[in-house]
Design a protein around this motif. Structure first.
Motif, PDB file in Angstrom:
ATOM      1  N   THR A 112     -18.891  -7.299 -13.205  1.00  0.00           N
ATOM      2  CA  THR A 112     -19.179  -8.712 -13.434  1.00  0.00           C
ATOM      3  C   THR A 112     -20.657  -8.821 -13.782  1.00  0.00           C
ATOM      4  OG1 THR A 112     -17.502  -9.327 -11.799  1.00  0.00           O
ATOM      5  CG2 THR A 112     -19.124 -11.011 -12.395  1.00  0.00           C
ATOM      6  N   ALA A 113     -20.969  -9.127 -15.031  1.00  0.00           N
ATOM      7  CA  ALA A 113     -22.353  -9.122 -15.519  1.00  0.00           C
ATOM      8  C   ALA A 113     -23.283  -9.970 -14.652  1.00  0.00           C
ATOM      9  CB  ALA A 113     -22.402  -9.589 -16.969  1.00  0.00           C
ATOM     10  N   ALA A 114     -22.828 -11.121 -14.204  1.00  0.00           N
ATOM     11  CA  ALA A 114     -23.682 -12.013 -13.414  1.00  0.00           C
ATOM     12  C   ALA A 114     -24.017 -11.436 -12.036  1.00  0.00           C
ATOM     13  CB  ALA A 114     -23.003 -13.370 -13.245  1.00  0.00           C
ATOM     14  N   ASP A 115     -23.260 -10.426 -11.577  1.00  0.00           N
ATOM     15  CA  ASP A 115     -23.482  -9.854 -10.247  1.00  0.00           C
ATOM     16  C   ASP A 115     -24.250  -8.538 -10.268  1.00  0.00           C
ATOM     17  OD1 ASP A 115     -22.219 -11.974  -9.046  1.00  0.00           O
ATOM     18  OD2 ASP A 115     -20.274 -10.970  -8.927  1.00  0.00           O
ATOM     19  N   LYS A 116     -24.607  -8.041 -11.444  1.00  0.00           N
ATOM     20  CA  LYS A 116     -25.331  -6.766 -11.522  1.00  0.00           C
ATOM     21  C   LYS A 116     -26.625  -6.838 -10.727  1.00  0.00           C
ATOM     22  CE  LYS A 116     -23.577  -4.856 -15.794  1.00  0.00           C
ATOM     23  NZ  LYS A 116     -23.933  -4.292 -17.104  1.00  0.00           N
ATOM     24  N   GLY A 117     -26.820  -5.852  -9.861  1.00  0.00           N
ATOM     25  CA  GLY A 117     -28.020  -5.788  -9.046  1.00  0.00           C
ATOM     26  C   GLY A 117     -27.940  -6.541  -7.741  1.00  0.00           C
ATOM     27  N   LYS A 118     -26.907  -7.375  -7.560  1.00  0.00           N
ATOM     28  CA  LYS A 118     -26.715  -8.066  -6.281  1.00  0.00           C
ATOM     29  C   LYS A 118     -26.110  -7.088  -5.278  1.00  0.00           C
ATOM     30  CE  LYS A 118     -25.886 -12.706  -8.164  1.00  0.00           C
ATOM     31  NZ  LYS A 118     -24.911 -13.823  -8.210  1.00  0.00           N
ATOM     32  N   VAL A 119     -26.111  -7.485  -4.016  1.00  0.00           N
ATOM     33  CA  VAL A 119     -25.479  -6.693  -2.963  1.00  0.00           C
ATOM     34  C   VAL A 119     -24.318  -7.477  -2.373  1.00  0.00           C
ATOM     35  CG1 VAL A 119     -27.597  -5.422  -2.422  1.00  0.00           C
ATOM     36  CG2 VAL A 119     -27.080  -7.528  -1.169  1.00  0.00           C
ATOM     37  N   ARG A 120     -23.457  -6.786  -1.639  1.00  0.00           N
ATOM     38  CA  ARG A 120     -22.328  -7.419  -0.948  1.00  0.00           C
ATOM     39  C   ARG A 120     -21.995  -6.597   0.277  1.00  0.00           C
ATOM     40  NH1 ARG A 120     -17.019  -5.594  -4.562  1.00  0.00           N
ATOM     41  NH2 ARG A 120     -17.830  -3.535  -5.043  1.00  0.00           N
ATOM     42  N   ALA A 121     -21.213  -7.181   1.161  1.00  0.00           N
ATOM     43  CA  ALA A 121     -20.701  -6.433   2.307  1.00  0.00           C
ATOM     44  C   ALA A 121     -19.665  -5.442   1.806  1.00  0.00           C
ATOM     45  CB  ALA A 121     -20.084  -7.387   3.325  1.00  0.00           C
ATOM     46  N   LEU A 122     -19.541  -4.316   2.479  1.00  0.00           N
ATOM     47  CA  LEU A 122     -18.545  -3.315   2.119  1.00  0.00           C
ATOM     48  C   LEU A 122     -17.179  -3.982   2.041  1.00  0.00           C
ATOM     49  CD1 LEU A 122     -17.840  -0.259   1.745  1.00  0.00           C
ATOM     50  CD2 LEU A 122     -17.444  -0.219   4.218  1.00  0.00           C
TER      51      LEU A 122
END
Length: 141
Positions: free
Chosen positions: A94-104
């Motif tokens: 998802t291009a808009a989420d590149k470089g973001k983090v998330r929970a496993l």
């Protein structure tokens, strides 16, 4: 001394793409003909071990902060999390989420554990997490 010409703290490096508006995202150190540069991760398994702290346009200087266990950092969160959750890269598909983090996620797959959440987080916030090079985490069904 074998450790001369080293540095601590934020590092100036060229942007390998337009990173305007991307502060708080994780980036990957790469190169263009041997000249160091950083880009947003393009794969979920990328070694995104730097946090963008000063954005700029393509080929201009930016500042990145190496992830290290001795210093917590804030990165843009995709989704939600709780203290103690393992933090991984957000889905780079998802291009808009590149470089973001998330929970496993609970979805089966292999993820690179980058740290541990130190606070409850909601989508879009700058999440406080402690870098911890956990390595690959395999989630099975």
């Amino acid at each position: 001394m074998s450790q001369s010409d080293t540095r601590t703290g934020d590092v100036p490096v060229l942007a390998g793409e337009d990173l305007t508006g991307m502060n708080g995202r994780l980036v990957v150190l790469t190169h263009d003909s041997g000249v160091p540069e950083v880009k947003l991760p393009s794969e979920n398994a990328d070694l995104a071990f730097y946090l963008l702290v000063d954005e700029n346009t393509d080929a201009a200087l930016v500042a990145v902060r190496p992830l290290e266990a001795g210093r917590n950092v804030r990165a843009v969160l995709e989704g939600t999390c709780n203290p103690g959750d393992v933090i991984v890269l957000a889905d780079t598909g998802t291009a808009a989420d590149k470089g973001k983090v998330r929970a496993l996620p609970a979805v089966a797959g292999t993820y690179r554990g980058l740290g541990i959440a130190e606070e409850k987080g909601v989508d879009g916030q700058l999440l406080l997490f402690r870098p911890a090079m956990i390595g690959n985490v395999v989630v099975s069904e």
